[in-house]
Motif scaffolding. Sequence first.
Motif, PDB file in Angstrom:
ATOM      1  N   MET A   1       0.851  -1.177   0.000  1.00  0.00           N
ATOM      2  CA  MET A   1       0.000   0.000   0.000  1.00  0.00           C
ATOM      3  C   MET A   1       0.893   1.236   0.000  1.00  0.00           C
ATOM      4  O   MET A   1       1.871   1.306   0.735  1.00  0.00           O
ATOM      5  CB  MET A   1      -0.913  -0.009   1.229  1.00  0.00           C
ATOM      6  CG  MET A   1      -1.733   1.255   1.341  1.00  0.00           C
ATOM      7  SD  MET A   1      -3.082   1.222   2.511  1.00  0.00           S
ATOM      8  CE  MET A   1      -4.054  -0.124   1.948  1.00  0.00           C
ATOM      9  N   SER A   3       1.426   5.023   1.028  1.00  0.00           N
ATOM     10  CA  SER A   3       0.987   6.065   1.958  1.00  0.00           C
ATOM     11  C   SER A   3       1.875   7.267   1.739  1.00  0.00           C
ATOM     12  O   SER A   3       3.101   7.139   1.687  1.00  0.00           O
ATOM     13  CB  SER A   3       1.105   5.599   3.411  1.00  0.00           C
ATOM     14  OG  SER A   3       0.178   4.575   3.672  1.00  0.00           O
ATOM     15  N   GLU A  66      -2.922   1.971   7.718  1.00  0.00           N
ATOM     16  CA  GLU A  66      -2.965   1.274   6.434  1.00  0.00           C
ATOM     17  C   GLU A  66      -3.876   0.046   6.498  1.00  0.00           C
ATOM     18  O   GLU A  66      -4.598  -0.249   5.539  1.00  0.00           O
ATOM     19  CB  GLU A  66      -1.556   0.868   6.008  1.00  0.00           C
ATOM     20  CG  GLU A  66      -0.692   2.046   5.616  1.00  0.00           C
ATOM     21  CD  GLU A  66       0.750   1.677   5.300  1.00  0.00           C
ATOM     22  OE1 GLU A  66       1.410   2.487   4.640  1.00  0.00           O
ATOM     23  OE2 GLU A  66       1.210   0.584   5.717  1.00  0.00           O
TER      24      GLU A  66
END
Length: 106
Positions: A1, A3, A66
């Motif tokens: 992911m 960020s 997350e």
Amino acid sequence: MISTTTPSIEGKQITEYKGIVFGEVVAGVNVIKDFKAGLSNIFGGRSTTYEDELIQARQQAIAEMEERAAQLGANAVVGVDIDYEVLGSDNGMLMVTASGTAVNIQ
């Protein structure tokens, strides 16, 4: 992911906003660590004891944020902000909060 602290991700298009997500960690510093940090205060220099606690708490807060974004079906978090606070009557607790907007990107 992915960020990021930025409101967008270069080269990627945000296709869906999922909502604001948070990750919170409240960590205590034990007596031994407090003593070692006090020595740094007396003799000077950096307190790696507190720095290590801070790094660990920040990483945990980001990971929790997350995870919550993933639970919403997001694949990225934009506009990430990290906040720090001390809690307790003797300032013995450290609170780290990570927040951002969960999004889907292409």
